[in-house]
Design a protein around this motif. Structure first.
Motif, PDB file in Angstrom:
ATOM      1  N   ARG A 110      -1.376  76.840  11.128  1.00  0.00           N
ATOM      2  CA  ARG A 110      -1.021  76.735  12.549  1.00  0.00           C
ATOM      3  C   ARG A 110      -0.506  78.066  13.063  1.00  0.00           C
ATOM      4  O   ARG A 110      -0.875  78.534  14.145  1.00  0.00           O
ATOM      5  N   LEU A 111       0.386  78.658  12.280  1.00  0.00           N
ATOM      6  CA  LEU A 111       0.952  79.941  12.689  1.00  0.00           C
ATOM      7  C   LEU A 111      -0.113  81.022  12.735  1.00  0.00           C
ATOM      8  O   LEU A 111      -0.211  81.785  13.697  1.00  0.00           O
ATOM      9  N   LEU A 112      -0.918  81.079  11.681  1.00  0.00           N
ATOM     10  CA  LEU A 112      -1.899  82.154  11.613  1.00  0.00           C
ATOM     11  C   LEU A 112      -2.955  82.022  12.701  1.00  0.00           C
ATOM     12  O   LEU A 112      -3.178  82.946  13.481  1.00  0.00           O
ATOM     13  N   TYR A 113      -3.593  80.869  12.776  1.00  0.00           N
ATOM     14  CA  TYR A 113      -4.754  80.750  13.651  1.00  0.00           C
ATOM     15  C   TYR A 113      -4.397  80.522  15.108  1.00  0.00           C
ATOM     16  O   TYR A 113      -5.144  80.914  15.997  1.00  0.00           O
ATOM     17  N   LEU A 114      -3.274  79.870  15.356  1.00  0.00           N
ATOM     18  CA  LEU A 114      -2.945  79.550  16.741  1.00  0.00           C
ATOM     19  C   LEU A 114      -1.998  80.553  17.377  1.00  0.00           C
ATOM     20  O   LEU A 114      -1.928  80.679  18.584  1.00  0.00           O
TER      21      LEU A 114
ATOM     22  N   ARG B  60      -7.803  87.673  28.895  1.00  0.00           N
ATOM     23  CA  ARG B  60      -6.754  87.932  27.901  1.00  0.00           C
ATOM     24  C   ARG B  60      -5.803  86.754  27.829  1.00  0.00           C
ATOM     25  O   ARG B  60      -5.432  86.299  26.749  1.00  0.00           O
ATOM     26  N   LEU B  61      -5.397  86.288  28.990  1.00  0.00           N
ATOM     27  CA  LEU B  61      -4.475  85.163  29.021  1.00  0.00           C
ATOM     28  C   LEU B  61      -5.112  83.904  28.467  1.00  0.00           C
ATOM     29  O   LEU B  61      -4.513  83.200  27.655  1.00  0.00           O
TER      30      LEU B  61
ATOM     31  N   TRP C  37      -5.526  79.283  25.409  1.00  0.00           N
ATOM     32  CA  TRP C  37      -6.472  78.417  24.703  1.00  0.00           C
ATOM     33  C   TRP C  37      -5.916  77.926  23.372  1.00  0.00           C
ATOM     34  O   TRP C  37      -5.895  76.732  23.096  1.00  0.00           O
ATOM     35  N   PRO C  38      -5.464  78.832  22.522  1.00  0.00           N
ATOM     36  CA  PRO C  38      -5.021  78.350  21.216  1.00  0.00           C
ATOM     37  C   PRO C  38      -3.599  77.806  21.198  1.00  0.00           C
ATOM     38  O   PRO C  38      -3.124  77.387  20.156  1.00  0.00           O
TER      39      PRO C  38
ATOM     40  N   VAL D 206      -4.162  71.532  32.233  1.00  0.00           N
ATOM     41  CA  VAL D 206      -4.622  72.707  31.491  1.00  0.00           C
ATOM     42  C   VAL D 206      -5.467  72.269  30.303  1.00  0.00           C
ATOM     43  O   VAL D 206      -6.566  72.791  30.070  1.00  0.00           O
ATOM     44  N   ARG D 207      -4.957  71.318  29.564  1.00  0.00           N
ATOM     45  CA  ARG D 207      -5.675  70.811  28.410  1.00  0.00           C
ATOM     46  C   ARG D 207      -7.087  70.388  28.796  1.00  0.00           C
ATOM     47  O   ARG D 207      -8.069  70.761  28.192  1.00  0.00           O
TER      48      ARG D 207
END
Lengths: 224, 224
Positions: free
Chosen positions: A129-133, B129-130, B136-137, B146-147
């Motif tokens: 979660r931390l890495l990818y998001l 960028r935003l 998004w993530p 937003v979702r």
DNA sequence: CACCAATTCCGAATATTATTCGCTTTTTAT
DNA sequence: ATAAAAAGCGAATAATATTCGGAATTGGTG
């Protein structure tokens, strides 16, 4: 067994042994262990609340120490968060390094790398979660060690695609960077939707077909 | 011209007309314009510093108003940031809706959608960028509007893949979700590396070959 | 045009939370 | 046993998002 001088192998070996944390290692044994516990606690809290919203007070409570003690180990909340991805990514690279040696073709190695990446995330969801998001896409990361650790992922894939082309396992006309973008993007996107929505429901079962479909693209030199 | 009852078309039409901002529209003309200016200023500052690090004081200065006035328009920094993606995504969906009508096949429409997505990001880099690096993530977004706005992207692609299979343009054996993951993941990953590193250097030139390679995968039913 | 009510705007508090500081306790080495 | 070093902590400090109360502006109405 790959020869010593394959570029992809050199790259992978370096990635599996990242430059160590520049901050001085604590002198006492007790403290070195605390540092790891603190990192584990921070991983849980940051994964739960997001780095920006997570409170140092919560991290301290989770780790069972005083808030101000955190700063005896890491200079800031950011530094604490950014330390998280490095170690485990290096573990992934190292594990792949071991297992890849037994495989004869670059195709099999590439497929293994993608599969292991997905499995690694599934087995360490807080870390993933931390890495990818949060960390991977972050605009803000200037710390070179984190950047390199993450960028290595792409470099390894590009190098493997190049090596496979050199060996004639697929067409040399495939643009390596473009193809690597497709492989990485597909896998990370699958992981992101899994982390956010738990879709696909069974990630382990979905990984195989995904990797097959992607490798099929290489085998047949699609899109040329 | 697609028929009225294609599911993908219904989905797209809804996505192009998002539910309006639930907060009451400002009564005075001056104020409605300020609200847009404020959003534009916030987009620039947030893209430059990242949402977490950006200061409301900087946003206020960029917009030429007092800090406390921001709160007359948006209830929080988060709400301000999350308002940004919605409008422009809807614009993208709407523009695609117009142009897609002229194309005969789902294949062409899908290719156009991917191409327009990349072009839209290239033309609005601050917004991109935003959206791609922060919103998004994000684990944290609970706001339903937003979702939905972001999720529609995936739904539209899945629906188009299904429709193409129904029409026999490609094999019905391709798993729509998996294939959509590959298409979305590849395009967004290309955009992310472009936003972070400006690679590929010429995004406009790189988009065509990327879309071709991806569509080639569909055409030939690779990976089955 | 003059006035009122609604709206918009702002400076000054307030609240939250990361970070720093000075001191105490614990550990290690001799 | 003792001193020096290391680790730990509670109480300040500082940065900054948010709230509040009232001043200025606007749009409509007689």
């Amino acid at each position: 067994m790959p020869t010593r001088d394959d570029p992809w192998l050199a790259l992978l070996t370096r990635a599996a042994n990242p430059s160590p944390d520049p901050s001085p290692d604590p002198k006492q044994q007790r403290s070195r262990q605390r540092k790891q516990e603190l990192l584990a606690a921070a991983t849980r809290i940051f994964a739960r609340d997001g780095i920006a919203k997570a409170k140092m007070a919560d991290v301290a409570k989770e780790a069972g120490i005083a808030v101000s003690s955190i700063y005896d180990y890491y200079p800031s909340k950011e530094a604490l968060a950014y330390e998280i991805p490095i170690q485990r990514l290096a573990q992934l690279y190292d594990a792949f390094l071991q297992q890849a040696a037994a495989l004869p073709t670059m195709r099999d190695r590439l497929a293994l790398f993608l599969t292991m990446t997905a499995d690694h995330a599934r087995e360490n969801p807080d870390w993933a979660r931390l890495l990818y998001l949060e960390i991977w896409p972050s605009v803000l990361i200037e710390e070179a060690r984190v950047r390199r650790s993450v960028d290595d992922f792409g470099r390894i894939i590009v190098a493997m695609i190049r090596e496979g082309a050199r060996r004639g396992e697929w067409s040399a006309d495939l643009d390596p960077h473009r193809t690597a973008t497709i492989l990485m993007g597909s896998i990370t996107h699958m992981l992101i939707t899994w982390l956010l929505y738990r879709r696909p429901h069974d990630l382990a079962a979905a990984t195989g077909p995904m990797v097959d479909q992607l490798m099929g693209m290489l085998d047949r030199g699609v899109g040329l």
